[in-house]
Design a protein around this motif. Sequence first.
Motif, PDB file in Angstrom:
ATOM      1  N   PHE A 191      59.042   1.027  88.591  1.00 47.22           N
ATOM      2  CA  PHE A 191      59.136   2.005  87.795  1.00 47.22           C
ATOM      3  C   PHE A 191      57.925   2.202  87.193  1.00 47.22           C
ATOM      4  N   PHE A 192      57.541   3.448  86.884  1.00 46.86           N
ATOM      5  CA  PHE A 192      56.196   3.803  86.675  1.00 46.86           C
ATOM      6  C   PHE A 192      56.131   4.429  84.991  1.00 46.86           C
ATOM      7  N   PRO A 193      56.340   3.838  83.996  1.00 45.08           N
ATOM      8  CA  PRO A 193      56.208   4.395  82.584  1.00 45.08           C
ATOM      9  C   PRO A 193      54.691   4.717  82.170  1.00 45.08           C
ATOM     10  N   LEU A 194      53.896   4.169  83.041  1.00 49.64           N
ATOM     11  CA  LEU A 194      52.429   4.169  82.806  1.00 49.64           C
ATOM     12  C   LEU A 194      51.953   4.215  81.316  1.00 49.64           C
ATOM     13  N   CYS A 195      52.508   3.260  80.726  1.00 48.68           N
ATOM     14  CA  CYS A 195      52.176   2.863  79.274  1.00 48.68           C
ATOM     15  C   CYS A 195      52.823   3.924  78.241  1.00 48.68           C
ATOM     16  N   ASP A 196      53.750   4.953  78.794  1.00 47.69           N
ATOM     17  CA  ASP A 196      54.301   6.088  77.840  1.00 47.69           C
ATOM     18  C   ASP A 196      55.774   6.034  78.046  1.00 47.69           C
ATOM     19  N   LEU A 239      62.892  -9.020  86.464  1.00 50.83           N
ATOM     20  CA  LEU A 239      62.120  -7.852  86.088  1.00 50.83           C
ATOM     21  C   LEU A 239      60.592  -8.307  85.640  1.00 50.83           C
ATOM     22  N   TYR A 240      59.496  -7.686  86.044  1.00 46.29           N
ATOM     23  CA  TYR A 240      58.157  -7.999  85.684  1.00 46.29           C
ATOM     24  C   TYR A 240      57.328  -6.758  85.095  1.00 46.29           C
ATOM     25  N   GLY A 241      56.978  -7.046  84.048  1.00 48.37           N
ATOM     26  CA  GLY A 241      55.876  -6.165  83.631  1.00 48.37           C
ATOM     27  C   GLY A 241      54.482  -6.358  84.201  1.00 48.37           C
ATOM     28  N   LEU A 242      53.734  -5.222  84.253  1.00 44.53           N
ATOM     29  CA  LEU A 242      52.389  -5.220  84.871  1.00 44.53           C
ATOM     30  C   LEU A 242      51.358  -4.310  84.341  1.00 44.53           C
ATOM     31  N   HIS A 243      50.190  -4.527  83.772  1.00 43.32           N
ATOM     32  CA  HIS A 243      49.446  -4.072  83.315  1.00 43.32           C
ATOM     33  C   HIS A 243      48.350  -3.633  84.224  1.00 43.32           C
ATOM     34  N   HIS A 252      54.880  -0.239  76.715  1.00 48.33           N
ATOM     35  CA  HIS A 252      53.722  -1.526  76.770  1.00 48.33           C
ATOM     36  C   HIS A 252      53.273  -1.763  78.206  1.00 48.33           C
ATOM     37  N   TRP A 253      53.994  -1.420  79.408  1.00 43.45           N
ATOM     38  CA  TRP A 253      53.554  -1.516  80.560  1.00 43.45           C
ATOM     39  C   TRP A 253      53.201  -0.159  81.463  1.00 43.45           C
ATOM     40  N   HIS A 254      52.415  -0.469  82.163  1.00 36.55           N
ATOM     41  CA  HIS A 254      51.828   0.373  83.403  1.00 36.55           C
ATOM     42  C   HIS A 254      53.104   0.635  84.422  1.00 36.55           C
ATOM     43  N   THR A 255      53.483  -0.560  84.812  1.00 42.67           N
ATOM     44  CA  THR A 255      54.395  -0.598  85.849  1.00 42.67           C
ATOM     45  C   THR A 255      55.419  -1.700  85.445  1.00 42.67           C
ATOM     46  N   VAL A 256      56.737  -1.479  85.833  1.00 42.54           N
ATOM     47  CA  VAL A 256      57.679  -2.506  85.729  1.00 42.54           C
ATOM     48  C   VAL A 256      58.586  -2.792  87.048  1.00 42.54           C
ATOM     49  N   LEU A 257      58.270  -3.812  87.564  1.00 39.24           N
ATOM     50  CA  LEU A 257      58.777  -4.118  88.914  1.00 39.24           C
ATOM     51  C   LEU A 257      60.447  -4.864  88.836  1.00 39.24           C
ATOM     52  N   PRO A 275      51.448 -10.381  86.435  1.00 42.73           N
ATOM     53  CA  PRO A 275      52.869  -9.905  86.030  1.00 42.73           C
ATOM     54  C   PRO A 275      53.464 -10.795  84.998  1.00 42.73           C
ATOM     55  N   GLN A 276      54.035 -10.174  84.092  1.00 40.57           N
ATOM     56  CA  GLN A 276      54.910 -11.077  83.057  1.00 40.57           C
ATOM     57  C   GLN A 276      56.205 -11.071  83.218  1.00 40.57           C
ATOM     58  N   LEU A 277      56.825 -12.154  83.475  1.00 42.26           N
ATOM     59  CA  LEU A 277      58.284 -12.051  83.667  1.00 42.26           C
ATOM     60  C   LEU A 277      59.123 -11.424  82.433  1.00 42.26           C
ATOM     61  N   LEU A 278      59.998 -10.347  82.528  1.00 47.31           N
ATOM     62  CA  LEU A 278      60.627  -9.926  81.377  1.00 47.31           C
ATOM     63  C   LEU A 278      62.038 -10.250  81.244  1.00 47.31           C
TER      64      LEU A 278
END
Length: 184
Positions: free
Chosen positions: A125-130, A179-183, A68-73, A42-45
């Motif tokens: 949140f689930f942008p699923l890279c889209d 907020l974290y971004g996850l791949h 850019h992210w699969h999931t944002v927490l 997870p990358q801190l956004l």
Amino acid sequence: MKYTEHYQLNQWDAADRVLREDFNADNQKVDAAIAACRARDPQLLKSIIVSNDTSQLDIDVSDIDFGHWHTVLLRLEILGDGEMRLRSNQSYSEFFNQFSVFESTSDCLSKFPARTAGQRHEIYFFPLCDKRRLITALTLSDTVLLGCNYQLSYENLITLTIFPKEPKQTLGAESKISLYGLHL
């Protein structure tokens, strides 16, 4: 010459000739493996600590590329009393309580309790890279909620707003929001 089992790194015996090319190739393999592991962490956004009691906290997310992210927490450690709510761009949303009881509301994507001692809530949140996907949020708190905004995509998400259900309540000072971004 012998090689390690997983990454095929050189294991020289005393009689083997050590070549610079072999050494450099091993370093490239190690570097690539570390980079691949870090990409999955997870990358801190964003990180916010509320300095004063407030009736509303607007989190600017316009600088996050949700594509850019699969999931944002969204991790919340909210201080205060009562029920807090989360809204996206001040727009209409609805959610399902425990995935079975439909609740429609015009003012929030999620809800969760504030606690005097602080309790962590997580909203995924689930942008699923889209970034063109419509906003979907899974809240893990005292209950499990699935929130949907059927009119707003991640590419148009500008603000997440945290506010209390009752006007007399406040979001407490020292509340923490990350907020974290996850791949994958």
